[in-house]
Write an enzyme that holds these catalytic residues in place. Structure first.
Site, PDB file in Angstrom:
ATOM      1  N   GLY A  81       0.940  -1.169   0.244  1.00 55.52           N
ATOM      2  CA  GLY A  81      -0.118   0.073   0.203  1.00 55.52           C
ATOM      3  C   GLY A  81       0.695   1.209  -0.104  1.00 55.52           C
ATOM      4  O   GLY A  81       0.467   2.316   0.483  1.00 55.52           O
ATOM      5  N   GLY A 128      -0.321   4.945  -1.011  1.00 55.75           N
ATOM      6  CA  GLY A 128      -1.571   5.351  -0.270  1.00 55.75           C
ATOM      7  C   GLY A 128      -1.284   6.537   0.625  1.00 55.75           C
ATOM      8  O   GLY A 128      -0.171   7.019   0.489  1.00 55.75           O
ATOM      9  N   GLN A 129      -2.166   7.161   1.441  1.00 56.43           N
ATOM     10  CA  GLN A 129      -2.009   8.361   2.072  1.00 56.43           C
ATOM     11  C   GLN A 129      -0.853   8.159   3.109  1.00 56.43           C
ATOM     12  O   GLN A 129       0.068   9.047   3.203  1.00 56.43           O
ATOM     13  CB  GLN A 129      -3.260   8.655   2.828  1.00 56.43           C
ATOM     14  CG  GLN A 129      -3.078  10.046   3.550  1.00 56.43           C
ATOM     15  CD  GLN A 129      -4.134  10.050   4.754  1.00 56.43           C
ATOM     16  OE1 GLN A 129      -4.791   9.490   5.278  1.00 56.43           O
ATOM     17  NE2 GLN A 129      -4.241  11.554   5.284  1.00 56.43           N
ATOM     18  N   ASP A 189      -0.883  -7.361  -4.736  1.00 56.58           N
ATOM     19  CA  ASP A 189      -2.247  -7.411  -4.262  1.00 56.58           C
ATOM     20  C   ASP A 189      -2.139  -8.143  -3.062  1.00 56.58           C
ATOM     21  O   ASP A 189      -1.761  -9.349  -2.775  1.00 56.58           O
ATOM     22  CB  ASP A 189      -3.072  -8.299  -5.320  1.00 56.58           C
ATOM     23  CG  ASP A 189      -4.396  -7.988  -5.055  1.00 56.58           C
ATOM     24  OD1 ASP A 189      -4.691  -7.816  -3.876  1.00 56.58           O
ATOM     25  OD2 ASP A 189      -5.269  -8.326  -5.727  1.00 56.58           O
ATOM     26  N   TYR A 214     -15.314  -1.368   8.473  1.00 58.55           N
ATOM     27  CA  TYR A 214     -13.975  -0.997   8.761  1.00 58.55           C
ATOM     28  C   TYR A 214     -13.408  -1.503  10.144  1.00 58.55           C
ATOM     29  O   TYR A 214     -12.657  -2.103  10.420  1.00 58.55           O
ATOM     30  CB  TYR A 214     -13.954   0.510   8.539  1.00 58.55           C
ATOM     31  CG  TYR A 214     -12.825   1.213   8.808  1.00 58.55           C
ATOM     32  CD1 TYR A 214     -11.642   0.962   7.819  1.00 58.55           C
ATOM     33  CD2 TYR A 214     -12.488   2.002   9.858  1.00 58.55           C
ATOM     34  CE1 TYR A 214     -10.525   1.656   7.932  1.00 58.55           C
ATOM     35  CE2 TYR A 214     -11.273   2.611  10.103  1.00 58.55           C
ATOM     36  CZ  TYR A 214     -10.037   2.358   9.030  1.00 58.55           C
ATOM     37  OH  TYR A 214      -8.911   3.190   9.308  1.00 58.55           O
ATOM     38  N   LYS A 242     -11.001  -4.151  11.611  1.00 59.40           N
ATOM     39  CA  LYS A 242      -9.722  -3.750  12.273  1.00 59.40           C
ATOM     40  C   LYS A 242      -9.813  -4.402  13.907  1.00 59.40           C
ATOM     41  O   LYS A 242      -8.848  -4.804  14.466  1.00 59.40           O
ATOM     42  CB  LYS A 242     -10.114  -2.101  12.846  1.00 59.40           C
ATOM     43  CG  LYS A 242      -9.726  -1.142  11.614  1.00 59.40           C
ATOM     44  CD  LYS A 242      -8.324  -1.619  11.118  1.00 59.40           C
ATOM     45  CE  LYS A 242      -8.033  -0.604  10.046  1.00 59.40           C
ATOM     46  NZ  LYS A 242      -6.612  -0.958   9.142  1.00 59.40           N
ATOM     47  N   ILE A 289      -5.841  10.950  10.110  1.00 59.81           N
ATOM     48  CA  ILE A 289      -4.401  11.570   9.837  1.00 59.81           C
ATOM     49  C   ILE A 289      -4.513  12.611   8.779  1.00 59.81           C
ATOM     50  O   ILE A 289      -5.125  12.475   7.763  1.00 59.81           O
ATOM     51  CB  ILE A 289      -3.744  10.417   9.171  1.00 59.81           C
ATOM     52  CG1 ILE A 289      -3.550   9.293  10.306  1.00 59.81           C
ATOM     53  CG2 ILE A 289      -2.185  10.894   8.927  1.00 59.81           C
ATOM     54  CD1 ILE A 289      -2.664   7.920   9.989  1.00 59.81           C
TER      55      ILE A 289
HETATM   56  N1  SER Z   1      -9.185   7.949   8.842  1.00 63.75           N
HETATM   57  C1  SER Z   1     -10.110   6.711   8.781  1.00 63.75           C
HETATM   58  C2  SER Z   1     -11.283   6.914   8.518  1.00 63.75           C
HETATM   59  O1  SER Z   1     -11.839   8.143   8.635  1.00 63.75           O
HETATM   60  C3  SER Z   1     -10.205   6.404  10.567  1.00 63.75           C
HETATM   61  O2  SER Z   1      -8.956   5.565  10.558  1.00 63.75           O
HETATM   62  O3  SER Z   1     -11.940   6.159   8.050  1.00 63.75           O
END
Ligand code: SER
Length: 320
Positions: free
Chosen positions: A8, A11-12, A53, A142, A146, A172
């Site tokens: 990844g 990504g950000q 992947d 999500y 996690k 973040i």
């Molecule tokens: N930045 C993430 C989100 O908003 C939270 O961990 O999905």
């Protein structure tokens, strides 16, 4: 950490973490793993890159063997708001991808870092000074992935001795790569909008407090935790870490100090608002401070100065 794979890497977080790892551990020792979007610019030019992947264990294993990887940063994930529109994909990447990393790590003796999130909380979690060890019954895919990921990572540590470590990241804020589809994205978008148009329509309501962190601290947290003395770690998956907590009114007022004409209004997005309401207002990160010396460097004031400076320069050059 000698040979590192970042899954990844475009990504950000990955785009900035990979470059920092290359500075610290040597450019040729840090492999940038990417899926559909190829790395470009410095990320591509400064070191090796491989197509990976996360849902394909063989691809991960091949790269781990080829580069004698000893540490995997597993950053592949679908963020919270997008995850609600594609829950099966979010699970496959979040948990299928993690399981693949853990199995490859078990077979090849790698350490594994996987971010968890404030999204792991919800459904009965105390939202003020959220403890390290508390109720975790999230209602988003999500969050479910996690929490499951934290448990799976601890399982691999206890059962197989795989060196798994993780932090629960807050929102973040960064200025290199945009986040995609998270609930906390507003706190990034507001800076771009302030610079580009002087106006921002906020998808979360006034009074919605969330934990946040500037990217240099997020990168530092990931590296410091992986460098930490394992004998001092009572927890592993995962540590609360935070740097600041604010609501839309507070970040807007901070921006106004620099751009007095900046204006914000609200158009609340119900899916994001419901998610944000279930997440901590402010986490207690004492365990991270005590067990591996976590301490953030940036606060809202210093971050806002830096964000407006960097984004302002990009805008002046026509880059955004
Ligand atoms: N930045 C993430 C989100 O908003 C939270 O961990 O999905």
């Amino acid at each position: 950490m000698k040979n590192i794979l970042v899954i990844g890497s475009v990504g950000q977080i990955g785009s900035e973490l990979t470059l920092e790892l290359r500075k610290r551990y040597g450019s040729s020792n840090v492999v940038a793993g990417f899926r559909s979007t190829k790395p470009t610019g410095e990320l591509l030019e400064s070191g090796p890159a491989e197509m990976i992947d996360a849902t394909d264990a063989k691809l991960i294993a091949d790269v781990v063997k080829k580069y004698k990887i000893d540490t995997i940063y597993n950053l592949a994930a679908i963020l919270s708001a997008v995850g609600e529109s594609k829950p099966q994909v979010a699970w496959n990447i979040g948990i299928g991808g993690l399981m693949n990393c853990l199995e490859v790590a078990r077979e090849n003796g790698c350490a594994v870092f996987t971010p968890s999130s404030i999204g792991a909380f919800g459904g009965g979690t105390p939202l003020d000074n959220t403890p390290q060890d508390t109720i975790m019954r999230p209602q988003t895919m999500y969050g479910v992935s996690k929490v499951a990921g934290e448990l799976l990572s601890d399982y691999y540590y206890k059962r197989f001795g795989v060196d798994t470590r993780s932090v629960r990241y807050p929102g973040i804020i960064s200025n290199v790569t945009l986040p995609g589809g998270g609930t906390t994205d507003y706190a990034v978008e507001i800076y771009y909008a302030a610079v580009k148009t002087g106006r921002f329509t906020c998808p979360l309501s006034a009074g919605t407090f969330l934990d946040m962190m500037y990217m240099p601290d997020a990168v530092k947290a990931a590296i410091d935790l992986m460098e930490a003395d394992p004998d001092k770690l009572k927890h592993r998956n995962s540590f609360n870490v935070t740097a600041m907590s604010f609501d839309p009114e507070i970040i807007s007022a901070e921006i106004k100090k620099h751009l007095p004409n900046f204006e914000m209004d609200y158009d609340v997005e119900p899916v994001k608002q419901a998610i944000a309401d279930s997440w901590p207002n402010k986490m207690d990160d004492t365990a991270a401070r005590q067990e591996w010396g976590w301490e953030p460097t940036w606060n809202l004031e210093t971050m806002t100065q830096d964000m407006l400076k960097v984004i302002g320069e990009k805008h002046a050059k026509g880059l955004i």
